[in-house]
Design a protein around this motif. Structure first.
Motif, PDB file in Angstrom:
ATOM      1  N   LYS A 186      44.280  28.021  34.624  1.00 58.17           N
ATOM      2  CA  LYS A 186      44.488  26.571  34.543  1.00 58.17           C
ATOM      3  C   LYS A 186      43.163  25.861  34.264  1.00 58.17           C
ATOM      4  O   LYS A 186      42.157  26.130  34.925  1.00 58.17           O
ATOM      5  CB  LYS A 186      45.078  26.072  35.860  1.00 58.17           C
ATOM      6  N   ASN A 229      40.210  23.031  34.275  1.00 55.40           N
ATOM      7  CA  ASN A 229      39.679  22.281  35.423  1.00 55.40           C
ATOM      8  C   ASN A 229      40.294  20.899  35.561  1.00 55.40           C
ATOM      9  O   ASN A 229      40.270  20.301  36.630  1.00 55.40           O
ATOM     10  CB  ASN A 229      38.157  22.145  35.303  1.00 55.40           C
ATOM     11  N   THR A 230      40.792  20.373  34.459  1.00 51.97           N
ATOM     12  CA  THR A 230      41.420  19.048  34.480  1.00 51.97           C
ATOM     13  C   THR A 230      42.760  19.113  33.766  1.00 51.97           C
ATOM     14  O   THR A 230      42.965  19.965  32.899  1.00 51.97           O
ATOM     15  CB  THR A 230      40.504  18.007  33.795  1.00 51.97           C
ATOM     16  N   GLU A 231      43.685  18.248  34.160  1.00 49.60           N
ATOM     17  CA  GLU A 231      45.028  18.286  33.575  1.00 49.60           C
ATOM     18  C   GLU A 231      45.096  17.604  32.216  1.00 49.60           C
ATOM     19  O   GLU A 231      46.074  17.723  31.498  1.00 49.60           O
ATOM     20  CB  GLU A 231      46.041  17.660  34.531  1.00 49.60           C
ATOM     21  N   LYS A 232      44.042  16.900  31.865  1.00 48.91           N
ATOM     22  CA  LYS A 232      44.007  16.170  30.601  1.00 48.91           C
ATOM     23  C   LYS A 232      42.563  16.063  30.147  1.00 48.91           C
ATOM     24  O   LYS A 232      41.692  15.730  30.943  1.00 48.91           O
ATOM     25  CB  LYS A 232      44.590  14.769  30.821  1.00 48.91           C
ATOM     26  N   ALA A 233      42.317  16.366  28.866  1.00 47.88           N
ATOM     27  CA  ALA A 233      40.928  16.280  28.392  1.00 47.88           C
ATOM     28  C   ALA A 233      40.888  16.301  26.871  1.00 47.88           C
ATOM     29  O   ALA A 233      41.832  16.734  26.208  1.00 47.88           O
ATOM     30  CB  ALA A 233      40.106  17.438  28.944  1.00 47.88           C
ATOM     31  N   ASP A 267      42.831  17.249  21.871  1.00 47.44           N
ATOM     32  CA  ASP A 267      43.072  16.856  23.256  1.00 47.44           C
ATOM     33  C   ASP A 267      44.244  17.659  23.798  1.00 47.44           C
ATOM     34  O   ASP A 267      45.121  18.100  23.047  1.00 47.44           O
ATOM     35  CB  ASP A 267      43.315  15.350  23.405  1.00 47.44           C
ATOM     36  N   THR A 276      47.044  18.219  27.327  1.00 45.76           N
ATOM     37  CA  THR A 276      47.644  17.730  28.566  1.00 45.76           C
ATOM     38  C   THR A 276      48.424  18.876  29.199  1.00 45.76           C
ATOM     39  O   THR A 276      49.165  19.584  28.504  1.00 45.76           O
ATOM     40  CB  THR A 276      48.619  16.570  28.296  1.00 45.76           C
TER      41      THR A 276
END
Length: 229
Positions: A106, A108-112, A143, A145
């Motif tokens: 996964k 580190n962030t859910e959106k980037a 990008d 998500t």
């Protein structure tokens, strides 16, 4: 949207007099190459020839490609007018491409938004992602998500801003989230069918002749991971 299948197991998502859009399977090559394997373009030509009882050679223009181990939407032109205009649309990034990818690690962030500089290795048929500009590199941006976490895998929705060689595969690998089955970019084992869990899910563009907006979606392959979404 009705998906049409036929004797060649070709999934047709959309067709009219100027374009035909199909759902590519794992292992299909879009256009003929040195392997000599039958390309998807030939399968589509056979479909058109059979369906419309066309005599002689069938015209079909290849507009863009997907990597052999990936699945999803591929657009072909049925007329030279459509091919010229579709080439311009894709060249000028006037299409919106959305992909789904299954990764084990996964992010580190859910959106980037990811920005890297890719260097292509022609001999190995790979691209390496660098955090800074280096010699012969090309800027790559996308990008993502996180749309669902499963027991073992995580499903990302990805929008491309650029169209570089193996871009999604290389960029996700660079952040420690290689795509399921993608040995070339760091996943620990291959998929049984030799494919990877990268699917060209959606494509939006203006029809090259009718000038109407098209938003087309490709069903995911039938397998346990995609079926869990």
């Amino acid at each position: 949207m009705k998906i049409v299948s036929n004797k060649n197991n070709l999934q047709v998502i959309y067709e009219d007099n100027h374009i035909i859009v199909v759902n590519k399977r794992v292992g299909d090559i879009v256009q003929g190459d040195k392997t000599g394997d039958k390309p998807l373009s030939d399968i589509v030509k056979e479909y058109i020839k059979d369906k419309y009882n066309k005599p002689g050679a069938v015209y079909l223009g290849v507009v863009h490609r997907l990597d052999r181990p990936t699945t999803g939407i591929v657009v072909f032109a049925r007329t030279s007018k459509a091919l010229t205009r579709l080439n311009e649309l894709f060249k000028n990034r006037k299409t919106q491409k959305t992909y789904w990818a299954a990764v084990k690690n996964k992010p580190n962030t859910e959106k980037a938004t990811l920005v890297h500089y890719l260097v292509r290795n022609e001999k190995r048929n790979t691209s390496k992602a660098h955090n800074k500009e280096v010699t012969n590199s090309k800027k790559a941006s996308l990008d993502f998500t996180l749309i669902k976490s499963l027991k073992t895998y995580h499903i990302l929705e990805i929008n491309l801003h650029t169209g570089r060689h193996h871009q999604i595969r290389a960029q996700l690998s660079a952040i420690g989230s290689p795509i399921k089955g993608d040995l070339k970019y760091g996943f620990d084992r291959s998929n049984p069918d030799g494919g990877i869990h990268l699917h060209a899910r959606k494509l939006a563009f203006i029809h090259p002749v009718a000038k109407t907006a098209l938003i087309l979606t490709a069903p995911v392959p039938k397998d346990p991971v995609w079926s869990s979404i």
